[in-house]
Motif scaffolding. Sequence first.
Motif, mmCIF file in Angstrom:
data_model
loop_
_atom_site.group_PDB
_atom_site.id
_atom_site.type_symbol
_atom_site.label_atom_id
_atom_site.label_comp_id
_atom_site.label_asym_id
_atom_site.label_seq_id
_atom_site.Cartn_x
_atom_site.Cartn_y
_atom_site.Cartn_z
ATOM 1 N N GLY A 230 0.877 -1.149 0.074
ATOM 2 C CA GLY A 230 -0.015 0.283 0.216
ATOM 3 C C GLY A 230 0.995 1.127 0.284
ATOM 4 O O GLY A 230 0.483 2.294 -0.428
ATOM 5 N N GLU A 231 2.057 1.082 0.228
ATOM 6 C CA GLU A 231 2.862 2.197 0.313
ATOM 7 C C GLU A 231 3.367 2.855 -1.180
ATOM 8 O O GLU A 231 3.517 4.010 -1.320
ATOM 9 C CB GLU A 231 4.389 1.820 1.063
ATOM 10 N N ILE A 232 3.330 1.873 -2.094
ATOM 11 C CA ILE A 232 3.665 2.123 -3.499
ATOM 12 C C ILE A 232 2.551 3.249 -3.973
ATOM 13 O O ILE A 232 3.219 4.130 -4.414
ATOM 14 C CB ILE A 232 3.802 1.095 -4.236
ATOM 15 N N PRO A 233 1.450 2.967 -3.994
ATOM 16 C CA PRO A 233 0.401 3.777 -4.520
ATOM 17 C C PRO A 233 0.278 5.207 -3.676
ATOM 18 O O PRO A 233 0.135 6.073 -4.376
ATOM 19 C CB PRO A 233 -1.016 3.054 -4.541
ATOM 20 N N GLN A 234 0.419 5.070 -2.663
ATOM 21 C CA GLN A 234 0.609 6.413 -1.697
ATOM 22 C C GLN A 234 1.866 7.283 -2.069
ATOM 23 O O GLN A 234 1.806 8.330 -2.290
ATOM 24 C CB GLN A 234 0.544 5.854 -0.337
ATOM 25 N N GLY A 235 2.913 6.503 -2.684
ATOM 26 C CA GLY A 235 4.065 7.238 -2.757
ATOM 27 C C GLY A 235 3.675 7.878 -4.483
ATOM 28 O O GLY A 235 4.244 9.067 -4.552
#
Length: 443
Positions: A230-235
């Motif tokens: 989930g950190e990737i789309p938020q990034g």
Amino acid sequence: MQEFDIIVLGTGLKECILSGLMSVGGKKVLHIDRNPYYGGESASISPLEELCKRFQVSDPVKSKDCGKEWNIDLIPKFLLANGQLVKMLMYTEVTRYLDFKVVEGSYVYKAGKVHKVPSTEPEVLASDLMGMFDKRRFRKLLLYILNFEEGDPRTHQNMNPNDTTMRDLFRKFDLGADVLEFTGHALALHHSDDYLERPCIETIRRIKLYSNSMGRYNSSPYLYPLYGLGEIPQGFARLSAAYGGTYMLNRGVEEIMMENGKVTAVKSKGEVFRCKQLICDPSYVPNRVKKVGRVIRVLCLLNHPVKNTHDASSCQIIIPQTQLKRKSDIFVCMVSYTQNVAPEGLYIATVSTTIETSNPEKEVQPGLELLEPIMQKFVSINNIFVPTENGKKSQIFVSHSYDATTHFQTECEDIKDMFFRITGKEFCVGELNKDHFEDSDDD
């Protein structure tokens, strides 16, 4: 009435990556999601109580304090260290928002046992996947592939890689069925045997990618972000916002407005936002996609590592289709407290495959048996949708649903294909500039 170049519906990984790339390219982007969180179908869920509520099962840990320490991916996948997604992250500098950890092992299933995937000469010699003669032959194949240069015919050994099939290449090195199996499925990451009749150049590229990724960190070719995917789309959402992109979460879409068969606007909460192009996941345009299959994923909470993986705290295991007389591989991936996705000493494993029968849970049983004992299971079955048109006329570009694999290779191909259809230009990391994002000629 606000006007945008592109509106993106859904904050899944692919939608966020494309939104970020378009914003970097100078496009004015509006990003809308009906959910109050990022990630869509591929979100990371926390705390554990939220996951239990979603799947309507009891909490196996019975502790609200440690529930917040769980970050559980609904669709877990690993990144190849030298793959396209990592290059996208580095090019866009989204890596400044993320920290990664190397996955500890890459394994393949054979005859009821788990074996390390050999990709270096010492590993080939030590592997119990092959006999002595096959080890020598496989070593020669591996050296041929690692020395292969597409632009240098001298490295092709009198073969045309665009005409020679992969089956013929295997025959040239006199390799048996066992070697074909783990080479095609665990090294080249094909998920069917169709590749055997296609030009060998495709598989050579895939094996070189795996080997080059392995060479970055030695223990395995895979990476995984701390705190979950989930950190990737938020990034990428942060990236888009840094370049002027607008995000609206917890906002439903009432209508996609069209004129003469082409998208013109999106209506949300009574407001109309005009656009020239629309990017979305299949859930926003059910009339523009078709179902092509189903995937089962079983998320498992464990208090131990997987057996026969040298107590790895994270790993991938591929069960090739022929081992179980199936048409599709079964994938097992495991992460743990070392990636900050579970409390100390606990693990999260997922078994997934493309459904072939009316009893999908029985299909994944061989993968689940590798994980026993299991504290708790969460079973999900999802349809696989693909767009029914390429978007050139409507200017609506729809992503594919996520497949059963536990790596991002097919997802990156979808991103590159969508990028080409949206911009009219090939995606090439390092060569992106504003010219790539000028309106494509769709008349």
